[in-house]
Design a protein around this motif. Structure first.
Motif, PDB file in Angstrom:
ATOM      1  N   ASP A  82      57.193  38.035  34.703  1.00 13.62           N
ATOM      2  CA  ASP A  82      56.783  37.908  33.653  1.00 13.62           C
ATOM      3  C   ASP A  82      58.325  37.066  32.340  1.00 13.62           C
ATOM      4  OD1 ASP A  82      58.959  40.005  33.143  1.00 13.62           O
ATOM      5  OD2 ASP A  82      58.110  41.082  33.775  1.00 13.62           O
ATOM      6  N   LEU A  83      57.516  37.744  30.574  1.00 12.58           N
ATOM      7  CA  LEU A  83      58.636  37.177  30.044  1.00 12.58           C
ATOM      8  C   LEU A  83      59.648  38.305  29.374  1.00 12.58           C
ATOM      9  CD1 LEU A  83      56.184  34.724  28.267  1.00 12.58           C
ATOM     10  CD2 LEU A  83      58.336  33.669  30.057  1.00 12.58           C
ATOM     11  N   SER A 111      54.967  31.044  39.202  1.00 13.63           N
ATOM     12  CA  SER A 111      54.838  31.331  38.121  1.00 13.63           C
ATOM     13  C   SER A 111      54.813  33.168  37.844  1.00 13.63           C
ATOM     14  CB  SER A 111      53.920  30.989  37.458  1.00 13.63           C
ATOM     15  OG  SER A 111      53.973  30.289  36.474  1.00 13.63           O
ATOM     16  N   PHE A 112      54.042  33.429  37.171  1.00 13.02           N
ATOM     17  CA  PHE A 112      54.165  34.584  36.373  1.00 13.02           C
ATOM     18  C   PHE A 112      52.644  35.524  37.354  1.00 13.02           C
ATOM     19  CE2 PHE A 112      54.072  31.455  32.755  1.00 13.02           C
ATOM     20  CZ  PHE A 112      55.486  32.041  32.987  1.00 13.02           C
ATOM     21  N   ASN A 113      53.144  36.501  37.337  1.00 18.12           N
ATOM     22  CA  ASN A 113      52.357  37.329  38.037  1.00 18.12           C
ATOM     23  C   ASN A 113      51.581  38.173  37.152  1.00 18.12           C
ATOM     24  OD1 ASN A 113      51.854  39.652  40.612  1.00 18.12           O
ATOM     25  ND2 ASN A 113      52.563  40.606  39.430  1.00 18.12           N
ATOM     26  N   GLU A 114      50.497  37.660  38.078  1.00 14.89           N
ATOM     27  CA  GLU A 114      48.852  38.175  37.049  1.00 14.89           C
ATOM     28  C   GLU A 114      48.860  38.798  35.664  1.00 14.89           C
ATOM     29  OE1 GLU A 114      48.010  42.148  38.858  1.00 14.89           O
ATOM     30  OE2 GLU A 114      47.278  41.227  40.655  1.00 14.89           O
ATOM     31  N   PRO A 115      49.303  37.351  34.360  1.00 16.61           N
ATOM     32  CA  PRO A 115      48.714  37.475  33.507  1.00 16.61           C
ATOM     33  C   PRO A 115      47.349  37.878  32.746  1.00 16.61           C
ATOM     34  CG  PRO A 115      48.894  35.428  34.142  1.00 16.61           C
ATOM     35  CD  PRO A 115      49.757  36.179  35.578  1.00 16.61           C
ATOM     36  N   ASP A 116      46.797  37.322  33.287  1.00 18.04           N
ATOM     37  CA  ASP A 116      45.789  37.568  33.173  1.00 18.04           C
ATOM     38  C   ASP A 116      44.786  39.392  33.310  1.00 18.04           C
ATOM     39  OD1 ASP A 116      45.686  37.491  36.003  1.00 18.04           O
ATOM     40  OD2 ASP A 116      43.096  38.288  36.216  1.00 18.04           O
ATOM     41  N   GLN A 117      45.772  40.724  33.737  1.00 11.56           N
ATOM     42  CA  GLN A 117      45.145  41.871  34.158  1.00 11.56           C
ATOM     43  C   GLN A 117      45.693  42.400  32.780  1.00 11.56           C
ATOM     44  OE1 GLN A 117      43.970  43.646  36.728  1.00 11.56           O
ATOM     45  NE2 GLN A 117      44.539  45.616  36.099  1.00 11.56           N
ATOM     46  N   PRO A 118      45.395  43.150  32.087  1.00 11.20           N
ATOM     47  CA  PRO A 118      45.415  43.901  30.809  1.00 11.20           C
ATOM     48  C   PRO A 118      46.487  44.713  30.742  1.00 11.20           C
ATOM     49  CG  PRO A 118      42.775  43.753  31.087  1.00 11.20           C
ATOM     50  CD  PRO A 118      42.972  43.027  32.438  1.00 11.20           C
TER      51      PRO A 118
END
Length: 277
Positions: A82-83, A111-118
């Motif tokens: 994440d960031l 790259s990022f882990n599950e950026p689509d997950q609310p």
């Protein structure tokens, strides 16, 4: 890693009832030629050297850029989870350590882990993810370092899952994306094992199409329910994943190297034995 509280509580409750890499002539580690299968583990993992006798286990990741004790015989793939300030300040140093680890060539970064997950720490819209990917991950792309897109869930609402992936790939113009990681979890309403197997195959077939010819990775997948049901699931999906017809699926890792999942008391349980065999 992004823990999904309801999903994992369900898994733990259920379990309480039960006490290919691509061929490459530059690869010098023979494990890297033997299969697609990997380890998904976290900081609470048992001793990971229990997996070194099994040549089908070729790689591992831990939702981090630090290997957390993965044996050197097994390839480690770093992730910019994440960031947050937990991840960004140490990213470059950990990447350098990961890339200097072992003799496999090429090496890989995710790259990022599950950026689509609310609600996930990595949650961000696909445009933000594309800009951050360019800034922090894309700079490492080279013939010897292969770059993955953000790992997405198998969610189907509110632009999640493969919709998010397609939007990211469209927004990340000029990005190097060598492979596409996707996650999958089965239904949470006690569906039959055969139904989960069919849904898994359908989702991965759709993911291969969405990847636009790129290799697909499955760094995180799991069936809910008892260890017996999970074993029945793996006995059906592992041969399918390893079949030449699914050559586009390059790597996968079952969830999770943790007591009550693939291990019991720090040793491989029956489910773990099925996975490594």
């Amino acid at each position: 890693m992004s823990f999904k509280p309801q999903l994992y509580i369900f898994i733990l409750s259920a379990l309480s009832f039960v006490a290919f890499a691509r061929p490459n002539p530059l690869i010098t580690n023979p494990r890297s030629l033997s299969g697609k299968r990997g380890l998904a583990y976290n900081s609470s993992h048992p001793a990971l050297d229990i997996f070194t006798p099994y040549p089908k286990i070729t790689w591992g990741h831990c939702w981090s850029a630090e290997d957390l004790g993965l044996p050197s015989q097994i390839e480690f793939v770093a992730t910019l989870t994440d960031l947050t300030q937990d991840a960004l300040p140490v990213w470059d140093a950990h990447v350098q350590a990961a890339l200097s680890r072992g003799s496999s060539n090429p090496k890989y970064l995710m790259s990022f882990n599950e950026p689509d997950q609310p609600g996930n720490k990595a949650q961000m819209d696909f445009g933000t993810a594309a800009a951050a990917h360019k800034q922090y991950v894309n700079k490492y792309a080279s013939p010897s370092v292969k770059i993955g897109s953000p790992s997405v869930t198998n969610g189907v609402v509110n632009g999640m899952g493969l919709t998010y992936l397609s939007n990211f790939l469209g927004a990340c113009d000029g990005c190097t994306i060598d492979f596409v990681p996707v996650h999958w979890y089965g239904c949470d309403n006690n569906c039959a094992v055969d139904q989960d197997v069919q849904m898994f195959k359908e989702q991965m077939t759709q993911a291969m199409a969405a990847a636009q010819g790129r290799p697909v990775w499955i760094p995180e997948f799991g069936r809910l329910g008892s260890l017996e049901d999970q074993q029945a699931f793996l006995e059906q999906v592992l041969p399918w994943l390893d079949d030449a017809a699914q050559a586009q699926i390059e790597r996968y890792a079952y969830f999770l190297v943790f007591d009550g999942y693939l291990t019991t008391g720090g040793a491989l349980n029956q489910l773990g034995q099925t996975y490594v065999s």
